[in-house]
Design a protein around this motif. Structure first.
Motif, mmCIF file in Angstrom:
data_model
loop_
_atom_site.group_PDB
_atom_site.id
_atom_site.type_symbol
_atom_site.label_atom_id
_atom_site.label_comp_id
_atom_site.label_asym_id
_atom_site.label_seq_id
_atom_site.Cartn_x
_atom_site.Cartn_y
_atom_site.Cartn_z
ATOM 1 N N ARG A 19 0.837 -1.210 0.000
ATOM 2 C CA ARG A 19 0.000 0.000 0.000
ATOM 3 C C ARG A 19 0.875 1.263 0.000
ATOM 4 O O ARG A 19 0.527 2.262 -0.619
ATOM 5 C CB ARG A 19 -0.949 -0.003 1.190
ATOM 6 N N GLN A 20 2.005 1.204 0.675
ATOM 7 C CA GLN A 20 2.924 2.343 0.694
ATOM 8 C C GLN A 20 3.579 2.527 -0.681
ATOM 9 O O GLN A 20 3.631 3.634 -1.208
ATOM 10 C CB GLN A 20 3.992 2.131 1.763
ATOM 11 N N GLN A 21 4.050 1.445 -1.279
ATOM 12 C CA GLN A 21 4.735 1.519 -2.571
ATOM 13 C C GLN A 21 3.819 1.995 -3.697
ATOM 14 O O GLN A 21 4.261 2.648 -4.629
ATOM 15 C CB GLN A 21 5.330 0.150 -2.943
ATOM 16 N N PHE A 22 2.539 1.648 -3.608
ATOM 17 C CA PHE A 22 1.598 1.963 -4.682
ATOM 18 C C PHE A 22 0.547 2.970 -4.241
ATOM 19 O O PHE A 22 -0.520 3.059 -4.850
ATOM 20 C CB PHE A 22 0.941 0.678 -5.194
ATOM 21 N N ARG A 23 0.845 3.761 -3.229
ATOM 22 C CA ARG A 23 -0.155 4.680 -2.667
ATOM 23 C C ARG A 23 -0.692 5.672 -3.691
ATOM 24 O O ARG A 23 -1.885 5.956 -3.709
ATOM 25 C CB ARG A 23 0.376 5.387 -1.421
ATOM 26 N N ARG A 24 0.158 6.191 -4.572
ATOM 27 C CA ARG A 24 -0.323 7.141 -5.586
ATOM 28 C C ARG A 24 -1.276 6.468 -6.566
ATOM 29 O O ARG A 24 -2.296 7.032 -6.936
ATOM 30 C CB ARG A 24 0.852 7.756 -6.340
ATOM 31 N N ASP A 25 -0.923 5.259 -6.987
ATOM 32 C CA ASP A 25 -1.780 4.513 -7.912
ATOM 33 C C ASP A 25 -3.121 4.192 -7.262
ATOM 34 O O ASP A 25 -4.167 4.303 -7.901
ATOM 35 C CB ASP A 25 -1.108 3.205 -8.336
#
Length: 129
Positions: A19-25
């Motif tokens: 969730r942190q790595q893909f938060r923008r997506d």
């Protein structure tokens, strides 16, 4: 249309990491991520997320109970159109061979290279349009 990526891993902190790595997506709603903490739960979720919404399954190999390698032919039989990428801390040639033989489209080693994973997700998003 909402598209989903199913992440399967028995470690609870994996969800927070993804969730942190893909938060923008995720915030931009490019895709949604579902998380399963066992292979059995993943099989249930894969059956519930009906096509074409499920575009990719990312699964750890080593989990208690049913392993990712044991789950792989079952999920491929149930959802043959959904690519599966296996994730392992042991990226040796034998593990890679077993994963590919059982239907995985790829094998990623831990620690994950999230830029490579992002490219794979982007490819799946384009294919789902």
């Amino acid at each position: 249309m909402s598209v989903y990526i199913l992440v399967v891993d028995d470690e609870p902190d994996v969800e927070m990491l993804f969730r942190q790595q893909f938060r923008r997506d995720l915030k931009a709603e490019r895709f949604k991520m579902e998380f399963a903490f066992s292979a059995a739960e993943a099989l249930e979720r894969a059956a519930e997320l009906k096509e074409p919404s499920l575009i990719l399954i990312l699964s750890d190999i080593n989990m208690p109970g049913m392993s990712g390698l044991e789950m792989l032919p079952k999920v491929r039989a149930e959802r043959p159109e959904v690519p599966v990428i296996m994730i392992t801390a042991y990226g040796d040639a034998e593990t890679r061979r077993k994963a590919i033989e059982r239907g995985a489209v790829g094998l990623l080693s831990k620690p994950l290279d999230f830029s490579l994973l992002r490219q794979e997700i982007d490819t799946r998003l384009v294919e789902s349009i």
